[in-house]
Design a protein around this motif. Structure first.
Motif: not given
Length: 376
Positions: A200-204, A334-353
């Motif tokens: 889910s979208n988050h900050t690090d 990609i370079c982003f401001d970690n106190e402003r821009v939240l980032h996340g990702r969709t899930g992916y399968e382990s069949s590739g890299i």
């Protein structure tokens, strides 16, 4: 009328007790206080050639006033009572520092807020141009400052290149994850980022104080189905929350939250609200990371209202109206401001890299480099 050599015209100069009033030919009027003027005297006895003050501000007498104020040789010349100290001010500099509300507001840089509609006009550039042309580097850094993120294409697909990009403007912020880290699925992961699960979208690193303010991710391989990156402008969502849901917004700005991370060698914790405000009441930072949020330490009566507020905010952060989706291909960074821009990702399968390399850096280094590049 007296016109300074650079073309800034002054129609009139007057003194009213501790106030110096300037009337400019364009009709604007500026009023400066004697305390402020004396504190900002540019003469060598008050300020070193390197720009730092020699004069101790707290030692300026409370009732200081000019003995005289006049326009002379394109400068505003003030002789101070009672010691006869002479100050000369450049009208261009004074106009740029006019204390009226209009000018004070114009001196504040406001972020460019964005939503999903930014997808067709992403802030981006090519690495060879950014690395070889100072003007292109300046524009790319300005995008990060204004939008909170920017993309680089054509970055060599080599391990460690993410740190070379940081070196264009600042220094790598080394953490317990190392100088750089690899984001890919591994056995026995210490962090969910090292799995194929959706995030889910988050900050690090919300469990750090201070938190790394910039994050960079460089794609080295991407042959999986899924794994799209999502970006959300936290400032935009916070502004929407403030306008449409003021009570949840207020609660999230004043409720202290504990974030924590621990493994065999590290234990980190920090306390902060989810939405941070600056001294003017403007949103200045976001910390959202459900994975590292600790049990709430709140009175019983505040538990349910907090979860209601958090649910509202989280729903907006997940709303497609606010999300930009990007599929990073090998060579994209990609370079982003970690106190402003939240980032996340969709899930992916382990069949590739899917292999990203990342690192952290600090925003002040970027802003410093940008300021130097902007001098010309």
């Amino acid at each position: 009328m007296i016109t300074h050599a650079t073309g800034i015209p002054i129609s009139n100069l007057a003194q009213d007790g501790a106030l110096i009033q300037i009337e400019w030919q364009d009709g604007h009027r500026s009023t400066f206080h004697s305390l402020w003027l004396r504190d900002n005297c540019p003469m060598p006895t008050s300020r070193h050639p390197n720009g730092q003050r020699i004069l101790e501000s707290a030692r300026i007498p409370a009732g200081i006033q000019p003995q005289s104020a006049a326009l002379r040789d394109g400068q505003i010349e003030i002789i101070w009572a009672p010691d006869g100290h002479l100050s000369r001010y450049d009208p261009v500099w004074l106009r740029a520092h006019c204390p009226c509300d209009e000018h004070r507001e114009s001196r504040r840089r406001h972020p460019i807020l964005w939503s999903a509609d930014l997808t067709g006009a992403l802030p981006e550039a090519s690495y060879p141009r950014v690395a070889g042309r100072p003007a292109t580097l300046r524009r790319w850094l300005a995008h990060i400052r204004d939008y909170g993120f920017a993309i680089l294409h054509d970055v060599p697909v080599q391990s460690g290149m993410v740190t070379k990009v940081v070196e264009l403007f600042g220094y790598v912020r080394e953490t317990n994850y190392g100088r750089l880290f690899d984001v890919r699925a591994v056995a026995d992961p210490t962090n969910l980022a090292y799995t194929g699960l959706a995030l889910s979208n988050h900050t690090d690193n919300p469990y750090r104080d201070p938190v790394p303010t910039l994050q960079l991710l460089h794609c080295l391989a991407s042959s999986v189905s899924g794994g799209e990156n999502t970006l959300v402008d936290g400032f935009q969502v916070a502004a929407y929350l403030r306008q449409h849901h003021p009570e949840p917004f207020d609660r999230l700005t004043r409720t202290p939250l504990q974030f924590q991370y621990a493994d065999m060698e590290t234990e980190l914790a920090a306390e902060t609200p989810m939405i941070r405000l600056d001294s003017r009441g403007q949103v200045s930072g976001i910390r959202v990371n459900n994975r590292s949020l600790q049990p709430l330490d709140l009175p019983l009566a505040e538990i349910e209202p907090f979860y209601d507020a958090y649910r509202t905010f989280a729903g907006l952060l997940a709303d497609p109206r606010f999300q930009v989706r990007i599929r990073l291909e090998p060579g994209d960074l990609i370079c982003f401001d970690n106190e402003r821009v939240l980032h996340g990702r969709t899930g992916y399968e382990s069949s590739g890299i899917r292999h990203l390399q990342g690192c952290y850096a600090d925003r002040d280094g970027l802003l410093s480099r940008l300021a130097v590049l902007s001098r010309s």
